[in-house]
Design an enzyme around this catalytic site. Structure first.
Site, PDB file in Angstrom:
ATOM      1  CD  GLU A  51       3.292   9.246   2.313  1.00 61.38           C
ATOM      2  OE1 GLU A  51       3.501   8.024   2.223  1.00 61.38           O
ATOM      3  OE2 GLU A  51       2.488   9.732   3.107  1.00 61.38           O
ATOM      4  CD  GLU A  65      -1.828   2.344   1.352  1.00 60.00           C
ATOM      5  OE1 GLU A  65      -1.260   3.016   0.447  1.00 60.00           O
ATOM      6  OE2 GLU A  65      -2.144   2.811   2.446  1.00 60.00           O
TER       7      GLU A  65
END
Length: 566
Positions: A319, A310
């Site tokens: 990110e 994930e």
């Protein structure tokens, strides 16, 4: 408990019996004079009365029937006791239904009889059988020195952990554990250290797990009876395992082994969660950045059947975790292995203000009776992450980036994409809104056009097979083979809201639009130079003036606005 297996060996000497001690003394620690005894064996399956001069002949006979016992022991990584239980189980008259070569080769290693000491009791007529005297487990370990070293290292760490718990220094040892919590490389950049540290607490993991759209979609794919053939008895890698929830789903699905990877201190908690639920024999937790674990994971190169992660962030790419997943894909995933998820798509649409889009700007117009416009400086330069109502979307959605995860190069995706959206009602366009859709495909290399439309209705708990099980329970095997089940979810305003919400790009100059007005332009997304885990976005856009009144001079105006995704 001592091993109940024996390796029958004979001392090859030509002198009198009482000279044996002299031979032993003269050749201490020298085993050149030892020979393997040829112990007679019967066929592996009891419905076959054939006898053989050696256990090796019995193994070859079983292999010819479709049961390669040596390969099975290696695949399931059975220990000596489990091998004995397996052979006795096959031969025991009370076993029902009777094992066949096909059913034995289909074992996953999670069968209850492999842990049942009753199966160590000899089967009448087979007490001295040669197959019981072959240490197949030892052979399978010695065939792979790297795997043997890894097993010894993990056994050592487990002993250290148990000792530490007794004397009250569990947390210190957990931080030093080389299999699960080894400190990240000193070469890791500060930005990485800050990023991984941000996942050390429990709040962020509770937020993600409580996102039912996210978690139940993963659970449905991993636990689906239609996808059981993808995970049962297979090797799985979970990149960025966090709390370990996805690794536990894979273990429950019947995976042979799960390699759970996380560079955050949360790895210690994941390992504790695995242990708490009785899956330590399946899930192994490693702490470290994916790209820095080559030595520890050397024995798994090209051996992983399913790679689950994930990795998605706000605006999908924030990110920058995806490169680590792609690195794992290229190094560890088999050529026909499965990525979960396998596809993602980013979309963009025009939006009007329905109370949320411009709320941050309106807030400073009246702060308990005071105006504070200075607080809005730079506000339009930052993308906002907010929940957007479906009613705020006033155009169709344009695809701005397709990510076929099985074929992407190993780097942070950056892209330039044209877009064109048509406004569907008279309104003022205050900004653009972006979201992403995600698919889990059970077959490798599916093109986007072979995927079903993304599912807007969220997965319900009742849709997930095995969700009512607890602890170390494993879902029952499927009754028949299947081609697999595709699972998907959306983070759009038209579905149930997720923790990803939507990404808003507010316009400094709103657009007064009529129904049918077309806004076209280009979006450019690159990694921020100041922090490679953040993003810089440029929006170039203009209104299509093709529908201007006849004879009116056309003036092309294109606006450019720059945003940071932080």
């Amino acid at each position: 408990m001592e091993s109940v297996t024996t390796s029958a060996r004979m001392l090859n000497t030509t002198g009198p019996e009482n000279d044996a001690d002299e031979v032993w003394a003269e050749e201490d620690d020298n085993f050149d004079g030892w020979e393997e005894a040829q112990v007679p064996s019967r066929a592996l399956f009891p419905d076959d009365s054939t006898s053989f001069e050696s256990a090796e002949q019995a193994l070859e006979h079983a292999k010819a029937q479709g049961c390669d016992l040596r390969a099975l022991v290696t695949r399931l990584q059975l220990d000596s006791f489990q091998v004995l239980r397996l052979i006795n189980y096959i031969r025991r008259p009370s076993t029902s239904p009777r094992p066949t070569p096909a059913s034995v080769m289909a074992l996953t290693g999670h069968e209850a009889f492999l842990q049942d000491d009753k199966e160590l009791q000899p089967v009448s007529g087979y007490e001295e059988d040669g197959l019981l005297q072959l240490d197949l487990a030892d052979e399978s370990t010695n065939d792979d020195p790297a795997a043997e070293l890894q097993m010894l290292r993990q056994a050592y760490n487990e002993l250290r952990r148990q000792y530490a718990e007794r004397i009250g220094i569990t947390s210190d040892v957990a931080q030093q554990d080389t299999s699960a919590t080894a400190a990240p490389s000193s070469a890791s950049r500060n930005v990485d250290a800050q990023y991984f540290e941000s996942y050390a607490g429990h709040d962020i993991h509770q937020t993600m797990i409580a996102d039912s759209v996210r978690t139940l979609s993963y659970a449905k794919f991993l636990l689906s009876p239609e996808n059981a053939h993808l995970l049962r008895g297979k090797t799985v890698m979970d990149v960025g395992c966090g709390s370990g929830i996805l690794s536990l789903f894979c273990a429950r699905a019947g995976a042979k082994q799960v390699l759970a990877i996380d560079a955050s201190p949360v790895a210690a908690r994941a390992e504790a969660n695995v242990r708490e639920n009785g899956f330590s024999h399946v899930v192994r937790v490693y702490r470290g950045k994916m790209e820095e674990l080559d030595t520890q994971l050397a024995s798994y190169v090209g051996q992983v059947d399913v790679l689950v992660s994930e990795w998605m962030g706000y605006f999908l790419l924030y990110e920058s975790m995806l490169p680590s997943v792609l690195y794992a894909r290229d190094r560890y995933l088999r050529p026909e292995g499965i990525l979960a998820p396998s596809h993602s798509r980013m979309l963009l649409a025009a939006a009007t203000d329905c109370g949320v889009l411009c709320e941050r700007q309106r807030f400073w117009q009246d702060v308990y009776g005071f105006r504070m416009p200075s607080m809005t400086e730079g506000l339009m330069d930052e993308a906002a992450t907010e929940e957007v109502e479906a009613e705020a979307i006033v155009s169709d959605a344009a695809t701005i980036c397709d990510l076929p995860l099985e074929t992407l190069p190993v780097k942070q995706p950056e892209f330039v994409s044209p877009f064109r959206v048509t406004v569907q009602r008279d309104c003022t366009v205050h900004g653009f809104v972006s979201w992403f859709d995600t698919w889990f495909a059970p077959s490798p290399r599916l093109p986007f056009d072979a995927l079903p439309p993304v599912t807007v209705s969220p997965v319900q708990p009742s849709d997930v097979h095995g969700l009512t099980l607890h602890g170390s329970q494993v879902v029952a095997p499927p009754n028949s083979a299947s081609q697999g089940e595709v699972v998907s979810f959306t983070t759009s305003p038209f579905g149930k809201q997720t923790h990803w919400k939507q990404t808003i790009f507010l316009l400094k100059t709103p657009i007064d639009a009529k129904q049918g007005t077309t806004i076209q332009g280009e979006i450019r997304v690159v990694a921020a130079q100041s922090n490679e885990r953040e993003l810089d976005v440029e929006l170039h856009y203009g209104v299509d003036e093709d529908k201007r009144p006849a004879g009116e001079k056309r003036v092309a105006t294109r606006m450019i606005q720059v945003y940071s995704v932080r």
